[in-house]
Motif scaffolding. Structure first.
Motif, mmCIF file in Angstrom:
data_model
loop_
_atom_site.group_PDB
_atom_site.id
_atom_site.type_symbol
_atom_site.label_atom_id
_atom_site.label_comp_id
_atom_site.label_asym_id
_atom_site.label_seq_id
_atom_site.Cartn_x
_atom_site.Cartn_y
_atom_site.Cartn_z
ATOM 1 N N THR A 59 21.594 -7.835 -26.669
ATOM 2 C CA THR A 59 21.195 -9.127 -27.239
ATOM 3 C C THR A 59 22.416 -9.846 -27.823
ATOM 4 O OG1 THR A 59 20.857 -8.281 -29.471
ATOM 5 C CG2 THR A 59 19.002 -8.108 -27.941
ATOM 6 N N SER A 92 14.283 -12.327 -23.230
ATOM 7 C CA SER A 92 13.474 -11.117 -23.299
ATOM 8 C C SER A 92 11.996 -11.451 -23.179
ATOM 9 C CB SER A 92 13.746 -10.415 -24.631
ATOM 10 O OG SER A 92 12.738 -9.466 -24.884
ATOM 11 N N GLU A 94 9.564 -9.165 -24.126
ATOM 12 C CA GLU A 94 8.863 -8.547 -25.254
ATOM 13 C C GLU A 94 8.909 -9.480 -26.468
ATOM 14 O OE1 GLU A 94 11.805 -6.292 -24.112
ATOM 15 O OE2 GLU A 94 10.438 -6.414 -22.393
ATOM 16 N N ASP A 95 10.101 -9.986 -26.758
ATOM 17 C CA ASP A 95 10.276 -10.862 -27.920
ATOM 18 C C ASP A 95 10.991 -12.123 -27.436
ATOM 19 O OD1 ASP A 95 11.038 -12.200 -30.196
ATOM 20 O OD2 ASP A 95 11.548 -10.389 -31.316
ATOM 21 N N ARG A 96 10.224 -13.207 -27.351
ATOM 22 C CA ARG A 96 10.786 -14.398 -26.728
ATOM 23 C C ARG A 96 11.839 -15.112 -27.589
ATOM 24 N NH1 ARG A 96 9.411 -16.993 -22.866
ATOM 25 N NH2 ARG A 96 9.248 -18.993 -23.943
ATOM 26 N N ARG A 97 12.116 -14.548 -28.796
ATOM 27 C CA ARG A 97 13.189 -15.122 -29.588
ATOM 28 C C ARG A 97 14.547 -14.618 -29.107
ATOM 29 N NH1 ARG A 97 11.264 -12.999 -35.300
ATOM 30 N NH2 ARG A 97 10.958 -11.247 -33.889
ATOM 31 N N THR A 98 14.567 -13.387 -28.653
ATOM 32 C CA THR A 98 15.859 -12.768 -28.331
ATOM 33 C C THR A 98 16.301 -13.065 -26.905
ATOM 34 O OG1 THR A 98 15.084 -10.684 -27.432
ATOM 35 C CG2 THR A 98 15.116 -10.875 -29.808
#
Lengths: 150, 150
Positions: A59, A92, A94-98
């Motif tokens: 990341t 990503s 799983e976590d659309r922030r990363t």
DNA sequence: TATTATTACTTCAAGATTAAATTATTAATG
DNA sequence: CATTAATAATTTAATCTTGAAGTAATAATA
């Protein structure tokens, strides 16, 4: 060459160490940077490629913490590498922030081509110190660095 | 903590030294920069003020060579210090190409006020090493740095 | 002396760097 | 569930940094 005592012995020794650390680093960094330039990369760009080459896809936050720079910085350096087609961003699921970054195949090629060369260059340039001295210097630097982070 | 050998022992030792030098420098530089910031100055600005405080009035070229930065850089940093009223440019009468820089009285005041404080700060922060270790580290750094400049 | 070269500084363009503010997404909690 | 916190990344403004090109003044030389 002993200069006159200016701020007391203790301070003089500490400041002298300080200056020598800065000078040695500067000289090493300049050599390294010039060598990296022959690969058509800037130093921050090389650092990112090296990190991704060894770590694989990571990341942006992790990348910035490994390289000890701020997030805003990484955004720009990765932007420029992306323009060159050397890395790519992958959002990503799983976590659309990363956002993960990885080397493209072109980037992999560059990494494979230049890293060994640069490592050899560095190795050649520290041979004025014996292996024993290199290890000793490394230990003292680590002790200094570690003590400061607490 | 011994990691596996990646590029041969010699290269591994050299690269390890390289990384430790960069990390130690980074940690020291960050501490120093943060301390300088409490004085309301940037690091390059502090370096110029320190140099002028110790050397007195000098030319821009000499200043840039002492600080190991380019001329264009010094122009900007001195510009910013001049805006703050801390330094002033004085055109030489003997050679009208050269420009001397010196601290203003305000700049002198700042130098006198902060340099000792910063020196004490640095001194305090290297005390994790004994005096003997500091001297030893200094010697090795100097040997490394000097060998690279040839 | 006129031309050429060198030196000192500035300007410009590109990239780096940080800190602070912003946006978008996820996690925590009432 | 709705609101609030925290987290991940980007954007912005300011400064730094370099290298290359430009300007002005001095030095060297034909």
């Amino acid at each position: 060459m002993k200069t006159t005592e200016k701020y007391g012995k203790k301070t003089d020794i500490a400041l002298s160490l300080w200056v020598k650390l800065a000078r040695a680093y500067y000289t090493c960094a300049k050599l390294s940077t010039d060598n990296i330039k022959t690969f058509g990369l800037t130093r921050p760009q090389f650092c990112v490629i090296e990190c991704l080459g060894h770590q694989g896809e990571i990341t942006l936050t992790l990348l910035s913490s490994k390289l000890l720079v701020t997030g805003g910085n990484i955004t720009l350096v990765v932007d420029n590498l992306e323009k060159e087609g050397l890395v790519e961003r992958i959002r990503s699921k799983e976590d659309r922030r990363t956002i993960n970054v990885k080397l493209t195949s072109k980037g992999e090629g560059v990494f494979k081509n230049i890293f060994k060369k640069h490592a050899d260059f560095i190795t050649k340039n520290v041979q004025a110190l014996t292996e024993k001295e290199q290890v000793q210097l490394g230990k003292l630097l680590k002790k200094l660095g570690t003590s400061l982070k607490s």
